[in-house]
Design an enzyme around this catalytic site. Structure first.
Site, PDB file in Angstrom:
ATOM      1  N   PHE A  35       0.827  -1.212   0.000  1.00 35.40           N
ATOM      2  CA  PHE A  35       0.000   0.000   0.000  1.00 35.40           C
ATOM      3  C   PHE A  35       0.867   1.270   0.000  1.00 35.40           C
ATOM      4  O   PHE A  35       0.890   2.030  -0.987  1.00 35.40           O
ATOM      5  CB  PHE A  35      -0.940  -0.093   1.222  1.00 35.40           C
ATOM      6  CG  PHE A  35      -1.500   1.201   1.713  1.00 35.40           C
ATOM      7  CD1 PHE A  35      -2.075   2.121   0.829  1.00 35.40           C
ATOM      8  CD2 PHE A  35      -1.480   1.506   3.071  1.00 35.40           C
ATOM      9  CE1 PHE A  35      -2.605   3.321   1.301  1.00 35.40           C
ATOM     10  CE2 PHE A  35      -2.006   2.691   3.544  1.00 35.40           C
ATOM     11  CZ  PHE A  35      -2.564   3.617   2.660  1.00 35.40           C
ATOM     12  N   ILE A  36       1.626   1.506   1.057  1.00 32.26           N
ATOM     13  CA  ILE A  36       2.397   2.756   1.156  1.00 32.26           C
ATOM     14  C   ILE A  36       3.581   2.718   0.182  1.00 32.26           C
ATOM     15  O   ILE A  36       3.861   3.685  -0.524  1.00 32.26           O
ATOM     16  CB  ILE A  36       2.886   2.998   2.603  1.00 32.26           C
ATOM     17  CG1 ILE A  36       1.706   3.009   3.588  1.00 32.26           C
ATOM     18  CG2 ILE A  36       3.678   4.310   2.691  1.00 32.26           C
ATOM     19  CD1 ILE A  36       2.091   2.980   5.059  1.00 32.26           C
ATOM     20  N   LEU A  39       5.685 -10.259  -2.201  1.00 35.89           N
ATOM     21  CA  LEU A  39       4.272 -10.276  -2.613  1.00 35.89           C
ATOM     22  C   LEU A  39       3.382 -11.020  -1.623  1.00 35.89           C
ATOM     23  O   LEU A  39       2.331 -11.539  -1.999  1.00 35.89           O
ATOM     24  CB  LEU A  39       4.127 -10.847  -4.038  1.00 35.89           C
ATOM     25  CG  LEU A  39       4.913 -10.111  -5.123  1.00 35.89           C
ATOM     26  CD1 LEU A  39       4.730 -10.789  -6.484  1.00 35.89           C
ATOM     27  CD2 LEU A  39       4.489  -8.644  -5.230  1.00 35.89           C
ATOM     28  N   GLY A  79       1.591  -7.629  -0.837  1.00 32.82           N
ATOM     29  CA  GLY A  79       1.657  -6.649  -1.926  1.00 32.82           C
ATOM     30  C   GLY A  79       1.159  -7.251  -3.234  1.00 32.82           C
ATOM     31  O   GLY A  79       0.967  -8.466  -3.346  1.00 32.82           O
ATOM     32  N   ASP A 117      12.404 -12.452  -0.599  1.00 34.95           N
ATOM     33  CA  ASP A 117      12.107 -12.280   0.831  1.00 34.95           C
ATOM     34  C   ASP A 117      13.229 -11.466   1.484  1.00 34.95           C
ATOM     35  O   ASP A 117      14.411 -11.758   1.247  1.00 34.95           O
ATOM     36  CB  ASP A 117      12.000 -13.672   1.486  1.00 34.95           C
ATOM     37  CG  ASP A 117      11.331 -13.581   2.837  1.00 34.95           C
ATOM     38  OD1 ASP A 117      11.866 -12.890   3.729  1.00 34.95           O
ATOM     39  OD2 ASP A 117      10.257 -14.180   2.988  1.00 34.95           O
ATOM     40  N   ALA A 157       7.236  -5.470   5.725  1.00 39.73           N
ATOM     41  CA  ALA A 157       7.017  -5.886   7.115  1.00 39.73           C
ATOM     42  C   ALA A 157       5.796  -6.777   7.212  1.00 39.73           C
ATOM     43  O   ALA A 157       4.960  -6.821   6.299  1.00 39.73           O
ATOM     44  CB  ALA A 157       6.801  -4.641   7.990  1.00 39.73           C
ATOM     45  N   TYR A 176       3.627  -6.836  17.310  1.00 38.95           N
ATOM     46  CA  TYR A 176       3.955  -5.968  16.159  1.00 38.95           C
ATOM     47  C   TYR A 176       4.669  -4.700  16.645  1.00 38.95           C
ATOM     48  O   TYR A 176       5.731  -4.328  16.126  1.00 38.95           O
ATOM     49  CB  TYR A 176       2.666  -5.627  15.401  1.00 38.95           C
ATOM     50  CG  TYR A 176       2.829  -4.526  14.378  1.00 38.95           C
ATOM     51  CD1 TYR A 176       3.539  -4.739  13.203  1.00 38.95           C
ATOM     52  CD2 TYR A 176       2.275  -3.258  14.597  1.00 38.95           C
ATOM     53  CE1 TYR A 176       3.684  -3.718  12.265  1.00 38.95           C
ATOM     54  CE2 TYR A 176       2.413  -2.237  13.667  1.00 38.95           C
ATOM     55  CZ  TYR A 176       3.128  -2.475  12.506  1.00 38.95           C
ATOM     56  OH  TYR A 176       3.285  -1.466  11.591  1.00 38.95           O
ATOM     57  N   ASN A 208      -1.704   6.365  11.851  1.00 38.69           N
ATOM     58  CA  ASN A 208      -2.503   5.425  11.067  1.00 38.69           C
ATOM     59  C   ASN A 208      -2.680   5.943   9.636  1.00 38.69           C
ATOM     60  O   ASN A 208      -3.333   6.949   9.424  1.00 38.69           O
ATOM     61  CB  ASN A 208      -3.881   5.235  11.708  1.00 38.69           C
ATOM     62  CG  ASN A 208      -3.772   4.401  12.958  1.00 38.69           C
ATOM     63  OD1 ASN A 208      -3.241   4.871  13.964  1.00 38.69           O
ATOM     64  ND2 ASN A 208      -4.208   3.174  12.883  1.00 38.69           N
TER      65      ASN A 208
HETATM   66  P1  NAD Z   1       1.496  -3.599   3.165  1.00 36.89           P
HETATM   67  O1  NAD Z   1       1.193  -4.951   3.728  1.00 36.89           O
HETATM   68  O2  NAD Z   1       0.603  -3.085   2.101  1.00 36.89           O
HETATM   69  O3  NAD Z   1       2.995  -3.542   2.644  1.00 36.89           O
HETATM   70  C1  NAD Z   1       4.011  -4.361   3.149  1.00 36.89           C
HETATM   71  C2  NAD Z   1       4.739  -4.937   1.954  1.00 36.89           C
HETATM   72  O4  NAD Z   1       5.834  -5.731   2.438  1.00 36.89           O
HETATM   73  C3  NAD Z   1       3.872  -5.851   1.086  1.00 36.89           C
HETATM   74  O5  NAD Z   1       4.012  -5.512  -0.275  1.00 36.89           O
HETATM   75  C4  NAD Z   1       4.419  -7.241   1.373  1.00 36.89           C
HETATM   76  O6  NAD Z   1       4.249  -8.139   0.272  1.00 36.89           O
HETATM   77  C5  NAD Z   1       5.867  -6.942   1.700  1.00 36.89           C
HETATM   78  N1  NAD Z   1       6.492  -7.943   2.564  1.00 36.89           N
HETATM   79  C6  NAD Z   1       5.995  -8.473   3.714  1.00 36.89           C
HETATM   80  N2  NAD Z   1       6.862  -9.379   4.207  1.00 36.89           N
HETATM   81  C7  NAD Z   1       7.914  -9.421   3.349  1.00 36.89           C
HETATM   82  C8  NAD Z   1       9.119 -10.169   3.326  1.00 36.89           C
HETATM   83  N3  NAD Z   1       9.399 -11.062   4.271  1.00 36.89           N
HETATM   84  N4  NAD Z   1       9.969  -9.965   2.303  1.00 36.89           N
HETATM   85  C9  NAD Z   1       9.684  -9.072   1.320  1.00 36.89           C
HETATM   86  N5  NAD Z   1       8.555  -8.343   1.302  1.00 36.89           N
HETATM   87  C10 NAD Z   1       7.682  -8.520   2.307  1.00 36.89           C
HETATM   88  O7  NAD Z   1       1.547  -2.591   4.418  1.00 36.89           O
HETATM   89  P2  NAD Z   1       1.654  -1.007   4.477  1.00 36.89           P
HETATM   90  O8  NAD Z   1       0.493  -0.540   5.239  1.00 36.89           O
HETATM   91  O9  NAD Z   1       1.961  -0.449   3.142  1.00 36.89           O
HETATM   92  O10 NAD Z   1       2.943  -0.841   5.433  1.00 36.89           O
HETATM   93  C11 NAD Z   1       4.217  -0.442   4.960  1.00 36.89           C
HETATM   94  C12 NAD Z   1       5.102  -0.135   6.159  1.00 36.89           C
HETATM   95  O11 NAD Z   1       4.566   0.951   6.911  1.00 36.89           O
HETATM   96  C13 NAD Z   1       5.247  -1.295   7.126  1.00 36.89           C
HETATM   97  O12 NAD Z   1       6.585  -1.345   7.568  1.00 36.89           O
HETATM   98  C14 NAD Z   1       4.328  -0.923   8.275  1.00 36.89           C
HETATM   99  O13 NAD Z   1       4.754  -1.488   9.489  1.00 36.89           O
HETATM  100  C15 NAD Z   1       4.466   0.575   8.280  1.00 36.89           C
HETATM  101  N6  NAD Z   1       3.330   1.262   8.901  1.00 36.89           N
HETATM  102  C16 NAD Z   1       2.106   1.210   8.299  1.00 36.89           C
HETATM  103  C17 NAD Z   1       1.036   1.890   8.884  1.00 36.89           C
HETATM  104  C18 NAD Z   1      -0.342   1.890   8.269  1.00 36.89           C
HETATM  105  O14 NAD Z   1      -1.220   2.518   8.854  1.00 36.89           O
HETATM  106  N7  NAD Z   1      -0.577   1.258   7.133  1.00 36.89           N
HETATM  107  C19 NAD Z   1       1.238   2.593  10.081  1.00 36.89           C
HETATM  108  C20 NAD Z   1       2.495   2.596  10.662  1.00 36.89           C
HETATM  109  C21 NAD Z   1       3.541   1.950  10.039  1.00 36.89           C
END
Ligand code: NAD
Length: 314
Positions: free
Chosen positions: A11-12, A33, A36, A51, A74, A140, A169
């Site tokens: 997402f981000i 993925l 993602g 990974d 993550a 987490y 958030n």
């Molecule tokens: P998301 O799940 O959409 O993105 C995480 C991405 O990491 C995914 O594309 C996933 O496939 C990839 N991933 C997961 N495990 C992996 C691995 N072992 N190896 C390679 N790739 C891997 O989540 P998001 O909301 O986009 O979060 C992105 C970051 O922002 C994260 O680190 C999250 O902790 C942090 N964050 C998010 C929020 C929120 O509100 N969404 C808030 C605080 C922090």
């Protein structure tokens, strides 16, 4: 300039990749993925399905030798972290250490880390600043806090330059209706499907909701500013879950039935982060009010449902 975005299919991360590419920066994405989507990755980025815990991921960093690594990959689901703490720790702690080792060897100039307000736990304070006590109430939050400590020690031991960004958030287009901060996408999803909305607890719990484009801009600011700093990326505004639902139903023009269910284990009652340090150090401030961000999210979502997402250029 060339950079790596881990989690760039998420997402981000996918929004960050788009913005970096629009600035003429060469982007490489490392993502397994697991949550993602390949369709979200900008076709101008170099995509590696890998990974972050693997030797292959380290080898890719050594080969590319990027100027900066944005580490967003993550395990992001609070509930999953409670059900499977060792998997959460593998990805969020061991995965981060793996990336740090590779960055240190490849002499990466900046490591920019996606951390979270979950590191504070249930503080029940009005507004939190970066020097507040950290008492995570989920694995987490704990794994992200531990990763932060490794990043700081890598600097002490090897001078691996970093900026840690603790996001509030985050919401916006492409967010899956689950995981951390997913309440906005969950509500949009339920309303579109015509179901009733279930709210954990009484709905009076508040969050600091920040629009994804503001988070992207903060990451880009961290390329130039914020060396060895831990900085909150937030709006400094509290919005309750009930208020979010009212705003969304207003935008959609659809009324829904609310069902209140028991609060979830590890859930935080109130969370609002000061963004003063981000304004001072990163020269960044959020551009989107909650109303504006929700309208943008709605606009992109309806365009995507109509099959016009490409035209909206988010
Ligand atoms: P998301 O799940 O959409 O993105 C995480 C991405 O990491 C995914 O594309 C996933 O496939 C990839 N991933 C997961 N495990 C992996 C691995 N072992 N190896 C390679 N790739 C891997 O989540 P998001 O909301 O986009 O979060 C992105 C970051 O922002 C994260 O680190 C999250 O902790 C942090 N964050 C998010 C929020 C929120 O509100 N969404 C808030 C605080 C922090």
């Amino acid at each position: 300039m060339k950079v790596i975005v881990t989690g760039g299919a998420g997402f981000i991360g996918s929004h960050l990749v788009d913005e970096l590419i629009s600035k003429g920066i060469k982007v490489h994405v490392l993502d397994n993925l697991s949550s993602g989507k390949i369709e979200q990755v900008n076709p101008q980025a170099n995509m590696y399905v890998v990974d972050i815990c693997s030797e292959d991921a380290k080898n890719i960093i050594s080969y590319i030798r990027p100027d900066a690594v944005f580490h967003l990959a993550a395990q992001v689901d609070v509930e999953k972290s409670l059900q499977n703490p060792s998997h959460d720790a593998d990805v969020n702690i061991i995965g981060t250490i793996n990336m740090l080792e590779a960055c240190q060897k490849a002499k990466v100039k900046k490591f920019i880390f996606a951390s979270t307000s979950a590191v504070y736990g249930n503080l029940n304070k009005g507004i939190i600043s970066e020097d507040e006590e950290t008492v995570p109430s989920s694995y987490y939050g704990l794994s992200k806090l531990t990763a932060e400590s490794y990043i700081r020690l890598f600097y002490e031991l090897y001078r691996q330059n970093y900026t840690i960004l603790r996001y509030a958030n985050v919401y916006g287009p492409r967010q899956l209706p689950k995981g951390e901060g997913g309440v906005v996408s969950v509500f949009f999803d339920r309303i579109n499907k015509g179901g009733s909305i279930s709210i954990h607890g009484d709905g009076k719990q508040t969050r600091d909701f920040i629009y994804v484009h503001d988070v992207v801009n903060a990451n880009i600011a961290a390329l130039d500013y914020g060396a060895q700093e831990t900085i909150q990326i937030s709006t400094s505004q509290s919005t309750s879950i009930n208020e979010i639902l009212s705003l969304i139903t207003e935008i959609n023009g659809i009324q829904v039935t609310k069902e209140f269910t028991p609060p979830r284990e590890g859930d935080i009652k109130h969370s609002c982060l000061s963004n003063k340090k981000a304004q001072d150090i990163l020269k960044w401030s959020p551009m989107y009010s909650i109303e504006a961000g929700l309208k943008e999210t709605y606009f992109h979502q309806t365009s995507a449902l109509d099959g016009h997402e490409e035209e909206t250029n988010d």
